[in-house]
Design a protein around this motif. Sequence first.
Motif, PDB file in Angstrom:
ATOM      1  N   ASN A 113       0.779  -1.232   0.074  1.00 10.51           N
ATOM      2  CA  ASN A 113      -0.186  -0.150   0.159  1.00 10.51           C
ATOM      3  C   ASN A 113       0.777   1.357  -0.099  1.00 10.51           C
ATOM      4  OD1 ASN A 113      -2.435  -1.219   0.108  1.00 10.51           O
ATOM      5  ND2 ASN A 113      -2.286  -1.827   2.409  1.00 10.51           N
TER       6      ASN A 113
ATOM      7  N   LYS B 251      -1.938   5.676  -2.952  1.00  5.61           N
ATOM      8  CA  LYS B 251      -3.042   6.547  -3.388  1.00  5.61           C
ATOM      9  C   LYS B 251      -2.387   7.891  -4.082  1.00  5.61           C
ATOM     10  CE  LYS B 251      -6.082   4.705  -0.050  1.00  5.61           C
ATOM     11  NZ  LYS B 251      -6.802   4.900   1.166  1.00  5.61           N
TER      12      LYS B 251
ATOM     13  N   GLU C 186      -2.693   5.888 -10.938  1.00  2.00           N
ATOM     14  CA  GLU C 186      -3.470   4.645 -10.914  1.00  2.00           C
ATOM     15  C   GLU C 186      -2.602   3.469 -11.523  1.00  2.00           C
ATOM     16  OE1 GLU C 186      -7.898   3.204 -11.090  1.00  2.00           O
ATOM     17  OE2 GLU C 186      -7.326   5.475 -11.146  1.00  2.00           O
TER      18      GLU C 186
ATOM     19  N   ARG D 138      -0.542   1.761  -8.607  1.00  2.00           N
ATOM     20  CA  ARG D 138      -1.013   1.544  -7.453  1.00  2.00           C
ATOM     21  C   ARG D 138      -1.280   0.050  -6.828  1.00  2.00           C
ATOM     22  NH1 ARG D 138      -5.757   5.918  -7.236  1.00  2.00           N
ATOM     23  NH2 ARG D 138      -4.702   7.634  -7.788  1.00  2.00           N
TER      24      ARG D 138
END
Length: 184
Positions: free
Chosen positions: A133, A151, A155, A158
């Motif tokens: 993450n 985040k 994208e 991620r």
Amino acid sequence: MKFSYTFLLILSCCILMNCAGEQKNDFQISGDQVGKLTKQSLARDIDLIFEKDSVVQDTVKLNFGSGASKIKIYERGGLLLLTLTPNTDSIATIQNIQINDSRFITEKGISKESTFKEIKDKYPIKKIITSLNNVVVLLKNSDLYFTIDKKELPESLRYNANSKIEEVQIPDNAKVKYMMIGWD
């Protein structure tokens, strides 16, 4: 009479300037120091080092004698300043420090409110480690490191924990999630 008022005024100014300097040093991060805490500070002395603040330790671990897993330092008003992790040596020192308060600032002006661009402009990047993450940014010749939430990344970067993320792939405006210091 005028001399005593002048003397009192000068003495008051000196005291106020000394207090302001002490306050600034309480939030300064340098090579071997984070505020009042130094690399040589013993975990058992945390209550003395932060006597004006609130120190919260895991009492269950303390009662069994294995030491606290995390020590949280709160300002008297309730604001979380630091989260400390002692090592497991017989004479424990602080191994990791999480900077929770944005008033803590490095000699080069970096705080937990800084962006990735500000960090890379002031410090050379040693390595970028990708986790599930987060992305961890390690600095050259420094115990300081930063965690950036995925985040904050484009994208396409991620969702793959195995992808190697390069410095140029992290947006300049990416915010810091955690500011940490790791002392050996």
